[in-house]
Design a protein around this motif. Structure first.
Motif, mmCIF file in Angstrom:
data_model
loop_
_atom_site.group_PDB
_atom_site.id
_atom_site.type_symbol
_atom_site.label_atom_id
_atom_site.label_comp_id
_atom_site.label_asym_id
_atom_site.label_seq_id
_atom_site.Cartn_x
_atom_site.Cartn_y
_atom_site.Cartn_z
ATOM 1 N N ARG A 7 0.851 -1.192 0.000
ATOM 2 C CA ARG A 7 0.000 0.000 0.000
ATOM 3 C C ARG A 7 0.880 1.233 0.000
ATOM 4 O O ARG A 7 1.779 1.367 0.831
ATOM 5 C CB ARG A 7 -0.897 -0.001 1.231
ATOM 6 C CG ARG A 7 -1.848 1.165 1.253
ATOM 7 C CD ARG A 7 -2.749 1.072 2.429
ATOM 8 N NE ARG A 7 -3.712 2.161 2.402
ATOM 9 C CZ ARG A 7 -4.848 2.163 3.050
ATOM 10 N NH1 ARG A 7 -5.172 1.127 3.776
ATOM 11 N NH2 ARG A 7 -5.645 3.177 2.989
ATOM 12 N N CYS A 8 0.587 2.135 -0.944
ATOM 13 C CA CYS A 8 1.382 3.358 -1.034
ATOM 14 C C CYS A 8 0.762 4.432 -0.157
ATOM 15 O O CYS A 8 -0.283 4.242 0.452
ATOM 16 C CB CYS A 8 1.487 3.826 -2.482
ATOM 17 S SG CYS A 8 0.027 4.648 -3.100
ATOM 18 N N THR A 9 1.393 5.591 -0.080
ATOM 19 C CA THR A 9 0.914 6.666 0.788
ATOM 20 C C THR A 9 -0.390 7.252 0.289
ATOM 21 O O THR A 9 -1.122 7.873 1.055
ATOM 22 C CB THR A 9 1.966 7.777 0.891
ATOM 23 O OG1 THR A 9 2.317 8.172 -0.431
ATOM 24 C CG2 THR A 9 3.197 7.284 1.621
ATOM 25 N N ASP A 10 -0.706 7.073 -1.017
ATOM 26 C CA ASP A 10 -1.979 7.560 -1.541
ATOM 27 C C ASP A 10 -3.133 6.645 -1.160
ATOM 28 O O ASP A 10 -4.288 7.009 -1.330
ATOM 29 C CB ASP A 10 -1.931 7.650 -3.070
ATOM 30 C CG ASP A 10 -1.101 8.828 -3.534
ATOM 31 O OD1 ASP A 10 -0.769 9.666 -2.682
ATOM 32 O OD2 ASP A 10 -0.799 8.883 -4.733
ATOM 33 N N GLY A 11 -2.820 5.461 -0.684
ATOM 34 C CA GLY A 11 -3.869 4.528 -0.305
ATOM 35 C C GLY A 11 -4.132 3.467 -1.350
ATOM 36 O O GLY A 11 -5.053 2.672 -1.189
ATOM 37 N N THR A 12 -3.352 3.460 -2.423
ATOM 38 C CA THR A 12 -3.529 2.427 -3.433
ATOM 39 C C THR A 12 -2.961 1.113 -2.915
ATOM 40 O O THR A 12 -1.835 1.057 -2.437
ATOM 41 C CB THR A 12 -2.817 2.825 -4.732
ATOM 42 O OG1 THR A 12 -3.299 4.090 -5.155
ATOM 43 C CG2 THR A 12 -3.048 1.785 -5.818
ATOM 44 N N THR A 13 -3.770 0.076 -2.976
ATOM 45 C CA THR A 13 -3.352 -1.234 -2.516
ATOM 46 C C THR A 13 -3.196 -2.143 -3.729
ATOM 47 O O THR A 13 -4.053 -2.152 -4.612
ATOM 48 C CB THR A 13 -4.398 -1.818 -1.556
ATOM 49 O OG1 THR A 13 -4.613 -0.884 -0.511
ATOM 50 C CG2 THR A 13 -3.933 -3.129 -0.976
ATOM 51 N N ASN A 28 7.559 -0.004 -5.658
ATOM 52 C CA ASN A 28 7.035 1.240 -6.209
ATOM 53 C C ASN A 28 5.602 1.005 -6.668
ATOM 54 O O ASN A 28 5.304 0.003 -7.319
ATOM 55 C CB ASN A 28 7.899 1.717 -7.374
ATOM 56 C CG ASN A 28 9.227 2.273 -6.894
ATOM 57 O OD1 ASN A 28 9.359 2.676 -5.731
ATOM 58 N ND2 ASN A 28 10.206 2.273 -7.771
ATOM 59 N N CYS A 29 4.748 1.959 -6.329
ATOM 60 C CA CYS A 29 3.333 1.857 -6.671
ATOM 61 C C CYS A 29 3.168 1.907 -8.189
ATOM 62 O O CYS A 29 3.784 2.742 -8.850
ATOM 63 C CB CYS A 29 2.569 2.998 -6.012
ATOM 64 S SG CYS A 29 0.840 3.085 -6.491
ATOM 65 N N PRO A 30 2.350 1.034 -8.774
ATOM 66 C CA PRO A 30 2.136 1.073 -10.236
ATOM 67 C C PRO A 30 1.353 2.304 -10.683
ATOM 68 O O PRO A 30 1.407 2.678 -11.848
ATOM 69 C CB PRO A 30 1.361 -0.215 -10.521
ATOM 70 C CG PRO A 30 0.722 -0.576 -9.219
ATOM 71 C CD PRO A 30 1.628 -0.061 -8.133
ATOM 72 N N ASP A 31 0.628 2.950 -9.765
ATOM 73 C CA ASP A 31 -0.162 4.124 -10.133
ATOM 74 C C ASP A 31 0.654 5.406 -10.044
ATOM 75 O O ASP A 31 0.742 6.172 -10.997
ATOM 76 C CB ASP A 31 -1.383 4.241 -9.217
ATOM 77 C CG ASP A 31 -2.463 3.245 -9.584
ATOM 78 O OD1 ASP A 31 -2.352 2.648 -10.678
ATOM 79 O OD2 ASP A 31 -3.385 3.059 -8.787
ATOM 80 N N CYS A 32 1.247 5.669 -8.871
ATOM 81 C CA CYS A 32 1.897 6.960 -8.654
ATOM 82 C C CYS A 32 3.422 6.840 -8.587
ATOM 83 O O CYS A 32 4.109 7.859 -8.635
ATOM 84 C CB CYS A 32 1.365 7.611 -7.387
ATOM 85 S SG CYS A 32 1.703 6.700 -5.874
ATOM 86 N N GLY A 33 3.951 5.646 -8.476
ATOM 87 C CA GLY A 33 5.390 5.477 -8.454
ATOM 88 C C GLY A 33 6.024 5.684 -7.100
ATOM 89 O O GLY A 33 7.227 5.496 -6.950
HETATM 90 ZN ZN LIG Z 1 0.213 5.026 -5.341
#
Ligand SMILES: [Zn+2]
Length: 95
Positions: A7-13, A28-33
């Motif tokens: 889970r990234c800091t934006d909340g994307t899991t 690294n998050c696939p959405d925001c990196g």
């Molecule tokens: Zn993210």
């Protein structure tokens, strides 16, 4: 390989499969990196629904340490509680 949840800091899991030896603490998050930390999540050992397993767990728990209350909970004295909060059930005949 087991699935790990990140889970990234934006909340994307998101989930990623890694071997238990090589699983990283963050990806690294696939959405925001942004770096996403690995979360602690229960292992998915079965495909049974969570409702079925929560019932099984509650049944096992109650066999060893049943939930016993020493007194009734707080409530208005002198007034009997309704059996159901649904107002339609109030119209049903009482026994
Ligand atoms: Zn993210």
């Amino acid at each position: 390989m087991p699935l790990y949840e990140f889970r990234c800091t934006d909340g994307t899991t998101f989930e990623a499969a890694h071997s238990m030896v090589e699983v990283p603490d963050s990806l690294n998050c696939p959405d925001c990196g942004a770096p996403a930390r690995r979360r602690i999540s229960p292992p998915r050992l079965s495909i049974a629904g969570t409702a079925a397993y929560s019932l099984i767990d509650a049944t096992k728990r109650s066999a060893h340490s049943p939930a016993v209350v020493s007194s009734p909970g707080p409530g208005k004295p002198g007034r009997q509680r309704a059996y159901s909060p649904n107002p339609l059930h109030q119209k049903l005949p009482r026994q």
